[in-house]
Design an enzyme around this catalytic site. Structure first.
Site, PDB file in Angstrom:
ATOM      1  N   HIS A  46       0.891  -1.287   0.406  1.00 41.68           N
ATOM      2  CA  HIS A  46      -0.361   0.140   0.016  1.00 41.68           C
ATOM      3  C   HIS A  46       0.852   1.037  -0.167  1.00 41.68           C
ATOM      4  CE1 HIS A  46      -3.504  -2.288   2.079  1.00 41.68           C
ATOM      5  NE2 HIS A  46      -3.080  -2.730   0.922  1.00 41.68           N
ATOM      6  N   GLU A  48       1.103   3.648   1.616  1.00 42.37           N
ATOM      7  CA  GLU A  48       1.362   4.242   3.348  1.00 42.37           C
ATOM      8  C   GLU A  48       2.733   3.619   3.886  1.00 42.37           C
ATOM      9  OE1 GLU A  48      -2.942   5.230   3.101  1.00 42.37           O
ATOM     10  OE2 GLU A  48      -1.349   3.698   2.399  1.00 42.37           O
ATOM     11  N   CYS A  76      -5.262   2.534   5.847  1.00 45.61           N
ATOM     12  CA  CYS A  76      -6.248   0.835   6.270  1.00 45.61           C
ATOM     13  C   CYS A  76      -5.374   0.495   7.498  1.00 45.61           C
ATOM     14  CB  CYS A  76      -5.711   0.144   4.954  1.00 45.61           C
ATOM     15  SG  CYS A  76      -4.595  -0.920   5.307  1.00 45.61           S
ATOM     16  N   CYS A  79      -1.964  -0.198   7.270  1.00 41.35           N
ATOM     17  CA  CYS A  79      -1.001   1.185   7.074  1.00 41.35           C
ATOM     18  C   CYS A  79      -1.147   2.096   8.341  1.00 41.35           C
ATOM     19  CB  CYS A  79      -1.335   1.754   6.191  1.00 41.35           C
ATOM     20  SG  CYS A  79      -1.173   0.967   4.471  1.00 41.35           S
TER      21      CYS A  79
END
Length: 143
Positions: A46, A48, A76, A79
């Site tokens: 992801h 992040e 999320c 993250c």
């Protein structure tokens, strides 16, 4: 946030959802990341996560308490946990999940809930360049 938007555009062009993140210390960009989890096939790639990983490597430390992370979308749970583990003191968010109700499913736990549960002291700012972030999702279909 402008740099995070550029990362999100890169993700979209590459075939991922348009998520971007940038870690900043003072006035210096330490790292950038964009979603690659669909194209590379690693569920942890992801925006992040990639930005936090690279920031730790670049600064050669895992304490990023002197940093801010700019995220085009609300992080999320995975993250958010990485952000808290790194001790990042401020999270700046463009769009929340509720800003894209036809694309992203709602969550019962948001980053604010996780921050409170983890007792991590973090400032969360929402809505920065939100319209620009939401516009990146035009024509995006969730697979």
């Amino acid at each position: 946030m402008t740099n995070a938007l550029e990362e999100a555009k890169t993700a979209k062009v590459g075939g991922d959802l348009p998520f971007g993140a940038v870690v900043v210390r003072g006035e210096q960009i330490v790292s950038k990341g964009h979603a690659q989890n669909n194209t590379i096939g690693d569920v942890t790639d992801h925006a992040e996560m990639l930005a936090v990983r690279l920031a730790c490597k670049t600064l050669r430390k895992n304490d990023l308490s002197d940093c801010v992370i700019y995220c085009t979308n609300e992080p999320c749970i995975m993250c958010a946990a990485a952000i808290f583990q790194a001790g990042i003191s401020k999270v700046v968010i463009g769009a929340s999940r509720s800003d894209l109700p036809n694309l992203l499913r709602p969550r019962k736990m948001m980053i604010d809930d996780l921050a409170g549960d983890s007792s991590h002291k973090v400032e969360i700012i929402r809505g920065v360049l939100k319209d620009e972030v939401v516009a990146l999702f035009d024509g995006v279909v969730r697979k």
